[in-house]
Enzyme design. Sequence first.
Site, mmCIF file in Angstrom:
data_model
loop_
_atom_site.group_PDB
_atom_site.id
_atom_site.type_symbol
_atom_site.label_atom_id
_atom_site.label_comp_id
_atom_site.label_asym_id
_atom_site.label_seq_id
_atom_site.Cartn_x
_atom_site.Cartn_y
_atom_site.Cartn_z
ATOM 1 N N HIS A 51 0.882 -0.381 -0.107
ATOM 2 C CA HIS A 51 -0.108 0.154 0.013
ATOM 3 C C HIS A 51 0.853 1.373 -0.050
ATOM 4 O O HIS A 51 0.261 2.615 -0.839
ATOM 5 C CB HIS A 51 -0.966 -0.472 1.419
ATOM 6 C CG HIS A 51 -2.369 -1.109 1.409
ATOM 7 N ND1 HIS A 51 -2.140 -2.396 2.159
ATOM 8 C CD2 HIS A 51 -3.452 -0.954 0.017
ATOM 9 C CE1 HIS A 51 -3.216 -2.955 0.820
ATOM 10 N NE2 HIS A 51 -3.891 -2.039 0.147
ATOM 11 N N GLU A 98 -10.867 -11.312 -3.330
ATOM 12 C CA GLU A 98 -9.785 -10.984 -3.094
ATOM 13 C C GLU A 98 -8.923 -12.131 -2.244
ATOM 14 O O GLU A 98 -8.457 -12.047 -2.046
ATOM 15 C CB GLU A 98 -8.926 -9.621 -2.762
ATOM 16 C CG GLU A 98 -9.819 -9.628 -0.976
ATOM 17 C CD GLU A 98 -9.651 -7.556 -1.140
ATOM 18 O OE1 GLU A 98 -8.734 -7.002 -1.780
ATOM 19 O OE2 GLU A 98 -10.577 -6.888 -0.328
ATOM 20 N N ASN A 108 -3.950 -7.598 -5.976
ATOM 21 C CA ASN A 108 -3.290 -7.589 -5.088
ATOM 22 C C ASN A 108 -3.448 -8.695 -4.079
ATOM 23 O O ASN A 108 -2.502 -9.055 -3.287
ATOM 24 C CB ASN A 108 -3.079 -5.974 -4.364
ATOM 25 C CG ASN A 108 -3.100 -4.888 -5.956
ATOM 26 O OD1 ASN A 108 -2.652 -5.576 -6.913
ATOM 27 N ND2 ASN A 108 -3.471 -4.416 -5.266
ATOM 28 N N ASP A 109 -4.688 -8.798 -3.114
ATOM 29 C CA ASP A 109 -5.298 -9.822 -2.010
ATOM 30 C C ASP A 109 -4.786 -11.061 -2.436
ATOM 31 O O ASP A 109 -4.310 -12.191 -2.393
ATOM 32 C CB ASP A 109 -5.623 -9.067 -1.105
ATOM 33 C CG ASP A 109 -5.099 -8.031 -0.131
ATOM 34 O OD1 ASP A 109 -4.075 -8.257 0.291
ATOM 35 O OD2 ASP A 109 -6.082 -7.194 -0.220
ATOM 36 N N ARG A 112 2.553 -9.572 0.421
ATOM 37 C CA ARG A 112 2.697 -8.982 -0.447
ATOM 38 C C ARG A 112 4.180 -7.709 -0.164
ATOM 39 O O ARG A 112 4.304 -6.898 -1.402
ATOM 40 C CB ARG A 112 1.573 -8.003 -1.305
ATOM 41 C CG ARG A 112 1.062 -7.289 0.098
ATOM 42 C CD ARG A 112 -0.395 -6.935 -0.847
ATOM 43 N NE ARG A 112 -1.266 -5.495 -1.224
ATOM 44 C CZ ARG A 112 -2.408 -4.863 -1.143
ATOM 45 N NH1 ARG A 112 -3.504 -5.819 -1.347
ATOM 46 N NH2 ARG A 112 -2.118 -3.839 -2.276
ATOM 47 N N CYS A 129 -9.502 -4.586 -10.291
ATOM 48 C CA CYS A 129 -8.912 -3.634 -9.415
ATOM 49 C C CYS A 129 -7.548 -3.302 -9.424
ATOM 50 O O CYS A 129 -6.752 -2.387 -8.706
ATOM 51 C CB CYS A 129 -10.487 -2.596 -8.529
ATOM 52 S SG CYS A 129 -9.814 -3.490 -7.665
#
Length: 579
Positions: A195, A438, A461-462, A472, A509
Amino acid sequence: MTGAEEIRQGLGVSGGIGIGRVVCFRSRTHEVFRIPLQEHQVEGEIERIRRAVGIAHDEIQAIRERARDELGDELAAIFEAHALVLHDDLFLLRIEERIREKRINAEWAVYRTAEELEKRFAGLESENLRARAEDLQDVSRYLLRSLQGIAHHELSEVEGDVVIVADDLTPSDAVRLGRQRAVGLVIEGGGQTSHTTIIARSLHLPLVAGVSGITQVVGDEDPVVVDGSAGTVTLHPGKETLQRFRRRQREFSIAIASLEETRAVPPVTLDGERIELMANIDLPEEIDEAVRYGASGVGLYRSEFLYIERSPELPTEEEHLEIYSRMIEAMAPEPVVIRTYDLGGRKLARQVMESEEDNPVLGLRGIRLTLARPKIFEVQVRALLRAGLKGNLWILLPMVSANDEVRRFREFVTAVMKGLDEDGLEYSRDFKLGAMVEVPSAAITADLLAREVDFLSIGTNDLIQYSLAVDRNNEHVSYLYRPLHPAILRMIRFVVESAREAETELAICGEMASQTRYTPLLAGLGVRRLSMSPRTIPDVKGKIRTLEIPRLRELAAECTNLGSADEVARCLESYEAED
Ligand code: PEP
Ligand code: MG
C-alpha cells in the site's frame, strides 16, 4: 558531507526521478527526524525538552501509582526505575548539551543520546546496569511521545528537497511525507503492490523499494538521486550524473504531459470490442486526473485513506459526504465505486482496532472490522447513501470471504436507512452493491457470490497474496509473488465465467489491471472492465487498441493450461513477438 558516487539497486515501484538530500526515517522505532535549528531557536528547544520531561514525569508517576494499586510493589518498581532514569543528569544534561552543540531538534537529541547510552550499558558486565539499557529505551519513548505533543518540528521545516530513506514506511507515513517536502522515497522493505507503493504512485512520488541495509550507509543530508523507474539510488551524485538525471527529469515531465492527448480516443480493440478503463483513487484530489486521462468512472476509491489521513480523528459524516459527493458529481453519469473502509491489516487503524493482533493480515480487517464497529461504520454508510443522490454510486465491500457478510451488510443498510428516515434526511436507494474478490474463498465460490451482488471486483493484489501465501509487503518472498501463477489465472477465469452467467458486472481493480503485459491475457479471459491508477490509463488504452479478441481467446486457453508462471510468461512473450 562528501563521498564517492555510489549506486544501489532496488526495485523501482513508483516512477520518476527525485533529487534531494537524505532525511533518515526510522519508523520501526520512532518517527524521528534530524532537524537543524537556527541559533535563535536553541533556547526554545531546551524549553521544549524541559517541558517534555515534566509531562513524561507526570505520566510515569500516574502509571506507577496505577501499577502499585493493580499489580503490587514489585512491578511498580519498574516505573520507579523509569523515573530515576528520566531525572538522571547523565541522560538529561547530555540531551541538552547535544541540542546546544549540534543545534538540532530535541527529538533527535533524545534519540541519539539514548542510543549512545544504551550501547554503553548493554556492553557492561552487571546485569542491573544492563537492565538500565531497557529502561532507557522506555524512557526515551515517553519523552518522544511528550515532545511530539508539544508543537513539534515538521519535516516542512527542513530546507530544500528531501529524499526519505527509511527501513519501512506505513501508507500513512507516505501520505504525510508526500504532502510535505519529500521528492522521493527509498525503503528497505516493500514491493510492487504494497500500500505504501500504491500511495507513492498516487502522489507521483518516485519510490525505490527493497534496498536492503540502505539506512545503515546513508547519512542525513547526503545528496541523493532516486530513480523510481530504473530502481536505482545514487548516493553522492557527481556533477555529470546530476545533469543527466535533471535531463531525464525534464523528459519524464514532457512524456507525462503528452499522456492527456489520448483522452478522447476510445478503448476499443481492432475488432471493435470495448474495454472500459476506470480509475483507482486513493486520495480525493486524484479525481481531476481521472477525468483528465479519460477514465470512464472510478473503479475503486480506497476510502480508508480518508481515515488514515485524518487519524487520530475519525472523519465526520459531513466530511465523508463532501468528498463522496464531489467525486460522484465529477464523474456523473459514469459510475463511482466507493469501497467501504478496508482498515486493519497493514492499513493501521489504532482508533478502530481497540487491540493488537498477532497476525493482522488474517485478522479483523475490511468488512469484518467495519461490521464489528457499527458506530463507526454507520457514519460512513449514512454519508454514502446521502452522496448517492449526486449520481451513479456503486458501493464495494472489501475482504469478503463469504456470502453472509454481504447479507449482513444489506441488513445494516436497512437499519441505516431507518435512521436517515427518522432524521428526515434524503438519500439514494438506487445504488449498486458489489464485493471484492480478493480472498480465495470468495473466488472459489464466485458463482454463489455473483448471485448476491450487482458487481464483483477482483483485487489481484490480495488474491495473489492469500492464494500463494506470499506477503505482498515482504521483499524476501517477492520472487514468489507471481500474478501469472496458474492458480491465479484459473481463479480469474472462474470469476469471469461466474459473473457472466449471473449477469453480474465484473472488473479487475488490482495492480495487474494497470500493466500492459497482462492486458492481452485478461482481455482473452473475458475481462471487459479494468480499473487502475489514472496515469496508467493512456498506456493500457494504447495496448487495447492493438488487440484482436479471437486470438486472445486462444492465448488465454493456452495459458490457463500451462503448468507454471514461467511457462505462462514465455507464452505471453512469444505472443508479443508475433507480427
Ligand atoms: C487488491 O487487493 O487487489 C485491491 C485492489 O485492494 P488493496 O490493494 O487496497 O488491498
Ligand atoms: Mg485488497
